[in-house]
Motif scaffolding. Structure first.
Motif, PDB file in Angstrom:
ATOM      1  N   THR A 257      61.169  79.627  59.994  1.00  0.00           N
ATOM      2  CA  THR A 257      60.437  80.250  58.887  1.00  0.00           C
ATOM      3  C   THR A 257      58.936  80.024  59.018  1.00  0.00           C
ATOM      4  O   THR A 257      58.137  80.887  58.650  1.00  0.00           O
ATOM      5  N   TYR A 258      58.546  78.864  59.517  1.00  0.00           N
ATOM      6  CA  TYR A 258      57.125  78.546  59.628  1.00  0.00           C
ATOM      7  C   TYR A 258      56.463  79.309  60.777  1.00  0.00           C
ATOM      8  O   TYR A 258      55.250  79.506  60.775  1.00  0.00           O
ATOM      9  N   LEU A 259      57.262  79.703  61.762  1.00  0.00           N
ATOM     10  CA  LEU A 259      56.705  80.339  62.947  1.00  0.00           C
ATOM     11  C   LEU A 259      56.538  81.846  62.796  1.00  0.00           C
ATOM     12  O   LEU A 259      55.634  82.432  63.399  1.00  0.00           O
ATOM     13  N   VAL A 260      57.407  82.477  62.012  1.00  0.00           N
ATOM     14  CA  VAL A 260      57.390  83.941  61.910  1.00  0.00           C
ATOM     15  C   VAL A 260      56.040  84.475  61.431  1.00  0.00           C
ATOM     16  O   VAL A 260      55.470  85.371  62.069  1.00  0.00           O
ATOM     17  N   PRO A 261      55.472  83.988  60.302  1.00  0.00           N
ATOM     18  CA  PRO A 261      54.172  84.540  59.893  1.00  0.00           C
ATOM     19  C   PRO A 261      53.054  84.229  60.867  1.00  0.00           C
ATOM     20  O   PRO A 261      52.136  85.046  61.050  1.00  0.00           O
ATOM     21  N   LEU A 262      53.104  83.073  61.523  1.00  0.00           N
ATOM     22  CA  LEU A 262      52.074  82.737  62.502  1.00  0.00           C
ATOM     23  C   LEU A 262      52.105  83.725  63.667  1.00  0.00           C
ATOM     24  O   LEU A 262      51.070  84.243  64.092  1.00  0.00           O
ATOM     25  N   PHE A 263      53.301  83.981  64.188  1.00  0.00           N
ATOM     26  CA  PHE A 263      53.426  84.954  65.274  1.00  0.00           C
ATOM     27  C   PHE A 263      53.138  86.366  64.782  1.00  0.00           C
ATOM     28  O   PHE A 263      52.554  87.179  65.508  1.00  0.00           O
ATOM     29  N   GLY A 264      53.568  86.685  63.546  1.00  0.00           N
ATOM     30  CA  GLY A 264      53.306  88.017  63.015  1.00  0.00           C
ATOM     31  C   GLY A 264      51.823  88.332  62.967  1.00  0.00           C
ATOM     32  O   GLY A 264      51.379  89.413  63.375  1.00  0.00           O
ATOM     33  N   VAL A 265      51.043  87.373  62.475  1.00  0.00           N
ATOM     34  CA  VAL A 265      49.595  87.548  62.408  1.00  0.00           C
ATOM     35  C   VAL A 265      48.998  87.574  63.813  1.00  0.00           C
ATOM     36  O   VAL A 265      48.122  88.396  64.122  1.00  0.00           O
ATOM     37  N   ALA A 266      49.485  86.677  64.688  1.00  0.00           N
ATOM     38  CA  ALA A 266      48.917  86.579  66.033  1.00  0.00           C
ATOM     39  C   ALA A 266      49.170  87.842  66.852  1.00  0.00           C
ATOM     40  O   ALA A 266      48.258  88.352  67.523  1.00  0.00           O
ATOM     41  N   TRP A 267      50.403  88.368  66.818  1.00  0.00           N
ATOM     42  CA  TRP A 267      50.693  89.593  67.564  1.00  0.00           C
ATOM     43  C   TRP A 267      49.822  90.756  67.082  1.00  0.00           C
ATOM     44  O   TRP A 267      49.301  91.530  67.888  1.00  0.00           O
ATOM     45  N   ALA A 268      49.724  90.890  65.757  1.00  0.00           N
ATOM     46  CA  ALA A 268      48.924  91.998  65.210  1.00  0.00           C
ATOM     47  C   ALA A 268      47.452  91.861  65.579  1.00  0.00           C
ATOM     48  O   ALA A 268      46.760  92.852  65.819  1.00  0.00           O
ATOM     49  N   TRP A 269      46.972  90.628  65.622  1.00  0.00           N
ATOM     50  CA  TRP A 269      45.575  90.390  65.988  1.00  0.00           C
ATOM     51  C   TRP A 269      45.341  90.679  67.467  1.00  0.00           C
ATOM     52  O   TRP A 269      44.359  91.324  67.855  1.00  0.00           O
ATOM     53  N   LEU A 270      46.281  90.236  68.315  1.00  0.00           N
ATOM     54  CA  LEU A 270      46.114  90.391  69.756  1.00  0.00           C
ATOM     55  C   LEU A 270      46.303  91.833  70.218  1.00  0.00           C
ATOM     56  O   LEU A 270      45.538  92.341  71.053  1.00  0.00           O
ATOM     57  N   LEU A 271      47.317  92.515  69.690  1.00  0.00           N
ATOM     58  CA  LEU A 271      47.725  93.809  70.226  1.00  0.00           C
ATOM     59  C   LEU A 271      47.328  94.995  69.366  1.00  0.00           C
ATOM     60  O   LEU A 271      47.274  96.123  69.865  1.00  0.00           O
ATOM     61  N   LEU A 272      47.076  94.767  68.083  1.00  0.00           N
ATOM     62  CA  LEU A 272      46.694  95.876  67.206  1.00  0.00           C
ATOM     63  C   LEU A 272      45.271  95.741  66.670  1.00  0.00           C
ATOM     64  O   LEU A 272      44.825  96.598  65.903  1.00  0.00           O
ATOM     65  N   ASP A 273      44.598  94.667  67.048  1.00  0.00           N
ATOM     66  CA  ASP A 273      43.232  94.408  66.575  1.00  0.00           C
ATOM     67  C   ASP A 273      43.149  94.327  65.055  1.00  0.00           C
ATOM     68  O   ASP A 273      42.133  94.692  64.459  1.00  0.00           O
ATOM     69  N   GLU A 274      44.209  93.843  64.416  1.00  0.00           N
ATOM     70  CA  GLU A 274      44.169  93.654  62.973  1.00  0.00           C
ATOM     71  C   GLU A 274      43.507  92.326  62.652  1.00  0.00           C
ATOM     72  O   GLU A 274      43.850  91.297  63.249  1.00  0.00           O
ATOM     73  N   PRO A 275      42.569  92.300  61.726  1.00  0.00           N
ATOM     74  CA  PRO A 275      41.841  91.062  61.441  1.00  0.00           C
ATOM     75  C   PRO A 275      42.671  90.079  60.633  1.00  0.00           C
ATOM     76  O   PRO A 275      43.558  90.466  59.864  1.00  0.00           O
ATOM     77  N   LEU A 276      42.388  88.811  60.822  1.00  0.00           N
ATOM     78  CA  LEU A 276      42.931  87.765  59.955  1.00  0.00           C
ATOM     79  C   LEU A 276      41.900  87.509  58.867  1.00  0.00           C
ATOM     80  O   LEU A 276      40.851  86.934  59.109  1.00  0.00           O
ATOM     81  N   THR A 277      42.198  87.947  57.658  1.00  0.00           N
ATOM     82  CA  THR A 277      41.240  87.799  56.567  1.00  0.00           C
ATOM     83  C   THR A 277      41.340  86.415  55.950  1.00  0.00           C
ATOM     84  O   THR A 277      42.351  85.709  56.108  1.00  0.00           O
ATOM     85  N   LEU A 278      40.303  86.024  55.231  1.00  0.00           N
ATOM     86  CA  LEU A 278      40.305  84.733  54.546  1.00  0.00           C
ATOM     87  C   LEU A 278      41.438  84.670  53.529  1.00  0.00           C
ATOM     88  O   LEU A 278      42.107  83.634  53.402  1.00  0.00           O
ATOM     89  N   THR A 279      41.659  85.771  52.814  1.00  0.00           N
ATOM     90  CA  THR A 279      42.732  85.786  51.818  1.00  0.00           C
ATOM     91  C   THR A 279      44.091  85.566  52.466  1.00  0.00           C
ATOM     92  O   THR A 279      44.922  84.803  51.956  1.00  0.00           O
ATOM     93  N   MET A 280      44.335  86.208  53.608  1.00  0.00           N
ATOM     94  CA  MET A 280      45.595  86.002  54.316  1.00  0.00           C
ATOM     95  C   MET A 280      45.751  84.560  54.769  1.00  0.00           C
ATOM     96  O   MET A 280      46.835  83.978  54.678  1.00  0.00           O
ATOM     97  N   GLY A 281      44.658  83.967  55.250  1.00  0.00           N
ATOM     98  CA  GLY A 281      44.717  82.585  55.695  1.00  0.00           C
ATOM     99  C   GLY A 281      45.034  81.630  54.558  1.00  0.00           C
ATOM    100  O   GLY A 281      45.876  80.736  54.693  1.00  0.00           O
TER     101      GLY A 281
END
Length: 299
Positions: A257-281
Motif C-alpha cells: 500500500t505504501y509503494l503504490v502511490p510512490l510509484f504512481g507519482v514517479a511513473w507519471a513524472w518520469l514518463l508523462l511529465d506530470e508534476p509533483l505538486t506541493l499539495t500532492m506531496g
C-alpha cells in the motif's frame, strides 16, 4: 488495486530467500503504480467504461485457469456474493478511477487509492461490529484530512476535487468489498475468487461498454496502455498479490500500500511529465502516514 485485507489466507512456512519478498513487493508496487499512468494514457481515447471493460476482460482471462482449477469449490450458493463483490470491488471502482484519470494527474488517483486500507477498517467498524481503537480512529481522521488536502489542489490550473472524490469513493467501495470477501468467501481459493469477480464484473459492464465504444480511431499507444492495465496490472498483479498473501500473510503483504502511490507519482513524472505538486506531496504524506499508523495498530 483491490482491498489489502480482502482475502486472509493461512501462512506457508518461510522457505524462501530473504531478498525475494522485498523484491516482489517492490515489483508489485511498481506494477500497480503504473496502472494509474496507463489509465491516464488510455482513458482519454477509450473513455472510462470501454477501458474498464478491456481491463476486466483481460484480467479475468489471465486468472481463468485458477477458476477452472477451483471450479468444484465454487458452488451455486457462492455466486450471488461473487456477483455482488464483482460490482462493488471491481466494476464500479475501476470505472471511477478511469473517470478520474480523464480529469486529474495519475498521482492523484494513486494517492486516493491508498485510502482503501483505512476504509476497510471503517466499514468493519460501522457495519460489522469490529473494534476500531483510539490509534486507528486517529489514523482514519488523519487520512480524511489528507483527502481534503488532496481535493483542494489544482493541476494545470484546474481543480482536481471531482477526481479525488471519485477515487475516495472507489477506495470506500474497496473497503466494503474487502469486508464482504473476508466474511463470505474466505474459504475459497483467492485467485479463483478474483477470476470470478472480474469475470462477472466484465459481464456487467459489457452492455455499457458496447453503447459507449469510441467511434474514432484509437492510437496504438492507448491500445498498449489498455492491454497493460488488463494483463499486467490486473491479471498478473492479482496473481502475484495472492501468492504473497499465501507466503507472508495479509499484514505483511499490506506494505505494498505504501509503494503504490510512490510509484504512481514517479511513473507519471518520469514518463508523462506530470508534476509533483506541493499539495500532492503534503496530502500523500498525511494519507500514507495514517495508513502506516493504522497498520501498526493492526499488527
Amino acid at each position: 488495486m483491490r482491498s489489502i485485507d480482502a482475502v486472509p489466507v493461512p501462512l506457508d512456512a518461510p522457505n524462501t530467500q530473504a531478498w525475494r519478498t522485498p523484491l516482489e513487493l517492490a515489483l508489485l508496487g511498481a506494477i500497480w503504480g503504473a496502472s494509474f499512468m496507463f489509465m491516464r494514457v488510455a482513458a482519454k481515447d477509450f473513455g472510462a467504461v470501454p477501458l474498464v471493460e478491456l481491463r476486466l476482460g483481460l484480467g479475468a482471462l489471465v486468472l481463468m485457469p485458477f477458476l477452472w482449477r477451483a471450479r468444484a469449490s465454487m458452488t451455486l450458493k457462492h455466486w450471488p456474493m461473487l456477483v455482488l463483490v464483482g460490482a462493488i470491488n471491481s466494476a464500479i471502482p475501476f470505472v471511477l478511477f478511469a473517470w478520474a484519470a480523464q480529469r486529474a494527474p495519475a498521482g492523484v488517483g494513486a494517492i486516493a487509492n491508498s485510502m482503501a486500507v483505512l476504509f476497510t477498517a471503517l466499514v468493519g467498524f460501522l457495519f460489522f461490529g469490529e473494534k476500531i481503537g483510539t490509534r486507528r480512529a486517529i489514523a482514519l481522521a488523519a487520512g480524511f484530512v489528507g483527502v481534503v488536502v488532496l481535493a483542494s489542489g489544482k493541476a494545470a490550473g484546474a481543480s482536481v476535487g471531482s477526481a479525488v472524490a471519485a477515487g475516495a469513493t472507489a477506495a470506500f467501495l474497496y473497503g466494503i468489498g474487502g469486508n464482504l470477501v473476508r466474511r463470505h468467501l474466505s474459504g475459497l481459493p483467492p485467485s479463483a475468487v478474483a477470476a470470478a469477480t472480474l469475470g462477472t464484473a466484465a459481464l456487467m459492464v459489457l452492455p455499457f461498454a458496447i453503447t459507449q465504444w469510441p467511434q474514432h480511431e484509437i492510437p496504438a499507444r492507448s491500445w498498449f496502455a489498455a492491454g497493460m492495465i488488463g494483463v499486467l496490472c490486473t491479471g498478473v498483479a492479482y496473481a502475484m498479490f495472492y501468492r504473497l498473501i499465501q507466503r507472508i500473510g495479509a499484514g505483511s503483504a499490506a506494505t505494498v500500500t505504501y509503494l503504490v502511490p510512490l510509484f504512481g507519482v514517479a511513473w507519471a513524472w518520469l514518463l508523462l511529465d506530470e508534476p509533483l505538486t506541493l499539495t500532492m506531496g503534503i496530502a500523500g504524506s498525511i494519507i500514507l502516514g495514517s495508513v502506516a499508523l493504522s497498520q501498526r495498530s493492526t499488527r
